[in-house]
Each structure stands twice: as C-alpha cells, then as structure tokens.
Design an enzyme around this catalytic site. Structure first.
Site, PDB file in Angstrom:
ATOM      1  CG  ASP A  60    -145.804   6.707   3.694  1.00 28.70           C
ATOM      2  OD1 ASP A  60    -146.223   7.719   3.084  1.00 28.70           O
ATOM      3  OD2 ASP A  60    -145.456   5.673   3.105  1.00 28.70           O
ATOM      4  CB  SER A 141    -142.581  22.783  -7.543  1.00 28.48           C
ATOM      5  OG  SER A 141    -141.525  22.942  -8.482  1.00 28.48           O
ATOM      6  CE1 TYR A 154    -141.464  17.813  -6.781  1.00 30.64           C
ATOM      7  CE2 TYR A 154    -141.119  19.459  -8.474  1.00 30.64           C
ATOM      8  CZ  TYR A 154    -141.129  19.103  -7.143  1.00 30.64           C
ATOM      9  OH  TYR A 154    -140.798  20.040  -6.183  1.00 30.64           O
ATOM     10  CE  LYS A 158    -144.186  19.429  -5.154  1.00 31.25           C
ATOM     11  NZ  LYS A 158    -144.428  19.622  -3.716  1.00 31.25           N
TER      12      LYS A 158
HETATM   13  P1  NAD Z   1    -136.725  17.809   1.059  1.00 33.12           P
HETATM   14  O1  NAD Z   1    -136.598  16.639   0.147  1.00 33.12           O
HETATM   15  O2  NAD Z   1    -135.496  18.303   1.753  1.00 33.12           O
HETATM   16  O3  NAD Z   1    -137.820  17.528   2.173  1.00 33.12           O
HETATM   17  C1  NAD Z   1    -139.007  16.844   1.885  1.00 33.12           C
HETATM   18  C2  NAD Z   1    -139.330  15.982   3.066  1.00 33.12           C
HETATM   19  O4  NAD Z   1    -140.501  15.200   2.804  1.00 33.12           O
HETATM   20  C3  NAD Z   1    -138.203  14.994   3.398  1.00 33.12           C
HETATM   21  O5  NAD Z   1    -137.942  15.075   4.779  1.00 33.12           O
HETATM   22  C4  NAD Z   1    -138.803  13.651   3.047  1.00 33.12           C
HETATM   23  O6  NAD Z   1    -138.294  12.594   3.812  1.00 33.12           O
HETATM   24  C5  NAD Z   1    -140.286  13.912   3.343  1.00 33.12           C
HETATM   25  N1  NAD Z   1    -141.146  12.914   2.731  1.00 33.12           N
HETATM   26  C6  NAD Z   1    -141.093  12.425   1.483  1.00 33.12           C
HETATM   27  N2  NAD Z   1    -142.028  11.479   1.294  1.00 33.12           N
HETATM   28  C7  NAD Z   1    -142.703  11.374   2.469  1.00 33.12           C
HETATM   29  C8  NAD Z   1    -143.771  10.571   2.916  1.00 33.12           C
HETATM   30  N3  NAD Z   1    -144.357   9.661   2.105  1.00 33.12           N
HETATM   31  N4  NAD Z   1    -144.215  10.733   4.178  1.00 33.12           N
HETATM   32  C9  NAD Z   1    -143.630  11.640   5.000  1.00 33.12           C
HETATM   33  N5  NAD Z   1    -142.610  12.421   4.643  1.00 33.12           N
HETATM   34  C10 NAD Z   1    -142.144  12.290   3.388  1.00 33.12           C
HETATM   35  O7  NAD Z   1    -137.434  18.971   0.221  1.00 33.12           O
HETATM   36  P2  NAD Z   1    -137.446  20.547   0.483  1.00 33.12           P
HETATM   37  O8  NAD Z   1    -136.462  21.147  -0.422  1.00 33.12           O
HETATM   38  O9  NAD Z   1    -137.400  20.839   1.934  1.00 33.12           O
HETATM   39  O10 NAD Z   1    -138.880  20.895  -0.125  1.00 33.12           O
HETATM   40  C11 NAD Z   1    -139.972  21.347   0.685  1.00 33.12           C
HETATM   41  C12 NAD Z   1    -141.161  21.574  -0.234  1.00 33.12           C
HETATM   42  O11 NAD Z   1    -140.840  22.570  -1.216  1.00 33.12           O
HETATM   43  C13 NAD Z   1    -141.573  20.320  -1.025  1.00 33.12           C
HETATM   44  O12 NAD Z   1    -142.965  20.265  -1.151  1.00 33.12           O
HETATM   45  C14 NAD Z   1    -140.919  20.542  -2.385  1.00 33.12           C
HETATM   46  O13 NAD Z   1    -141.555  19.848  -3.439  1.00 33.12           O
HETATM   47  C15 NAD Z   1    -141.060  22.044  -2.515  1.00 33.12           C
HETATM   48  N6  NAD Z   1    -140.083  22.613  -3.454  1.00 33.12           N
HETATM   49  C16 NAD Z   1    -138.743  22.520  -3.211  1.00 33.12           C
HETATM   50  C17 NAD Z   1    -137.845  23.064  -4.120  1.00 33.12           C
HETATM   51  C18 NAD Z   1    -136.358  23.015  -3.909  1.00 33.12           C
HETATM   52  O14 NAD Z   1    -135.626  23.562  -4.725  1.00 33.12           O
HETATM   53  N7  NAD Z   1    -135.854  22.406  -2.858  1.00 33.12           N
HETATM   54  C19 NAD Z   1    -138.320  23.695  -5.270  1.00 33.12           C
HETATM   55  C20 NAD Z   1    -139.687  23.766  -5.484  1.00 33.12           C
HETATM   56  C21 NAD Z   1    -140.569  23.229  -4.558  1.00 33.12           C
END
Ligand code: NAD
Length: 258
Positions: A60, A141, A154, A158
C-alpha cells in the site's frame, strides 16, 4: 530500442490499467522491475507475465513500512533503483464540494499525492542520491489543471502532484536526478470505464453517449490508449530525456493546451 538495459524500475499500481502495460514495455527494452500494488494475486499475475525480470510486491503506497519494504525488495533483488514510476492512484468518491468529506478528501490525497513523496523519498535515500542517477515519473491528470466537477479531492491532489514534481526536480537536479510528470486525459482503462458507467447510470444514458460527450471537445476526438501514455512515460524515464526535468506533459488528445 533497448533504453532500459542495465536499469531497474519500480512501478506502483502495477496490478491494472497503465501499470502492467508500462511493465511489459519496459521489460521489452531490458528493464528489471519491481511491480507493486495492493492486490497480491493481480500483481503476481502481472509479474509472472513478464517472467524472471519482474518481482511482485504487495504494498500500500500510503504506508511507510510497505514503501520501505518495496524499495528494499528492489535493492535486495537488483541492487539499485534507476526509475520510480509513481503511477498508483484512486479516483475517490464523486462529491460536490458541499458534500465533500475529510475522509474522502484525505484518503484520495494520500494515494494521489503523498504516496509519490514517500516513494520518491525512499528511492532517493536508498539508491539514487548515492549513485548520482535516476528518473522519477509522477502521473497527474487533466483534472489537476482545470479541475473536474465532483472531483475536488482528485483534482486538488493531482494539481499538487505537479508542484511536488517541480520541487523534487529543483532539489534533486544537483544529483543528476530528474523528475517529470505525465498528465493523461482520458485513457481507456478500468478507471475511466468505471467512471463512465457510473455517470451513464446516473444520467440514464448509454456509456457510448458519455464517451462521445467526453470526446466531443477534444481536437483528436479519441481516448488515449495505455500504450500512448506509456510511450511518453518511458521516454521521460529514459536517457533520451536527459535534459528534461520539472515538466508536466499532457498526453490527452489535445484536451489541455497550456
Ligand atoms: P487504474 O485504477 O487502472 O490503476 C491504478 C492502480 O493503482 C490500481 O492497480 C490500484 O489498485 C492501484 N492503487 C490504488 N491505491 C493504491 C495503494 N494505496 N497502494 C498501491 N496501489 C494502489 O488506473 P489507470 O487508468 O491505470 O491510471 C494510471 C494513472 O493515470 C493514475 O495515476 C491515474 O490517476 C492517471 N490517470 C488516468 C486516467 C484514465 O482515464 N484512466 C486519466 C487521467 C489520469
């Protein structure tokens, strides 16, 4: 290309979405990896898909002891850390500001900003400063630029992460260490798909209609794939970006033009 031959990277949030894609692409370019996430079975699956070049760690990223153990796993298995991918994030629960709770706000902040500080601190102290080398990549983000309705938790976290990126870059440049921030718009991962499903249910419309509404103002009218975002992250993590630091770079089909 073999940009990560002889290099070791830690990727947090490596159990779903962007994390495993970056892991696969870095391994294909020679990286040794520590993959970290809370869900043991999923992170082990992601590491097994790569093979001997990847170690899975259940962690975590908001927990100091877990972060220390994660970096220790990299040091004991591979002896160094060259790249820290601070990718883990949570979306929190959608709330208008007048409904916002301290728990929702702080729980989101802890994962989406504070954890990057913890992981960065640990890799700096355990490996990067002594070796006078390293690249740290944070993942913000589009919400962190202009803010997103019902996502004060969020968006604020971010946005703060971009400032953390600049401070880190200013402090660690003297050690030949760089810190940059990837700023995705919508990526077609579970995080985005679940968000669109929730909004579609609330509004009684289809997910396709919600997706079309999000894409309409984008010059390129498309979502990024995880590979699109990973391409930027890998470039910034590599020596190709050796004079780029403190930057927040959008990969968002033209959502934000700063
Ligand atoms: P996702 O939710 O698929 O993956 C995020 C991962 O972080 C998950 O595996 C989750 O279990 C893990 N996680 C969460 N809390 C945790 C903790 N306390 N300890 C360890 N692991 C933890 O998200 P994604 O779409 O792969 O996003 C990747 C990055 O891109 C993130 O930082 C997200 O904020 C950013 N982002 C994503 C989007 C989108 O549209 N998907 C848009 C803007 C930014």
């Amino acid at each position: 290309m073999n940009r990560f031959a002889g290099k070791v990277a830690i990727i947090t949030g490596a159990s779903s979405g962007l994390g495993p894609v970056m892991a696969r692409m870095m391994a294909a370019e020679g990286a040794k990896l520590v993959l970290a996430a809370r869900r043991k079975d999923l992170v082990e699956e992601a590491a097994a898909a790569i093979g001997d070049a990847a170690v899975a760690v259940q962690a975590d990223v908001t927990d100091e002891a877990d972060v220390a153990a994660m970096v220790e796993a990299a040091m004991s298995r591979w002896g160094q850390v060259d790249v820290m991918m601070n990718n883990a994030a949570v979306p929190g629960t959608d709330k208008y500001i007048w409904e916002q709770t301290v728990d929702n706000f702080l729980d989101t902040y802890k994962v989406d900003c504070m954890a990057a500080m913890l992981c960065t601190r640990e890799v700096l102290n355990r490996s990067m400063i002594e070796r006078r080398s390293g690249a740290i990549i944070n993942f913000s983000s589009g919400a962190g630029w202009d803010g997103m309705v019902r996502k004060s938790h969020y968006s604020a976290a971010k946005g703060a992460l971009r400032i953390l990126t600049k401070v880190t870059a200013k402090e660690v440049g003297q050690f030949n260490i760089r810190c940059n921030c990837v700023v995705p718009g919508a990526i077609g991962t579970d995080l985005m798909i679940n968000y669109m499903k929730r909004i579609a249910d609330e509004q009684g419309v289809s997910v396709e209609e919600i997706a079309a509404g999000i894409q309409a103002p984008l010059p390129l009218k498309t979502f990024s794939t995880p590979e699109d975002v990973a391409n930027l992250a890998l470039f910034l993590a590599s020596d190709q970006a050796r004079t780029i630091t403190g930057q927040s770079i959008n990969v968002d089909a033209g959502l934000v033009m700063s």
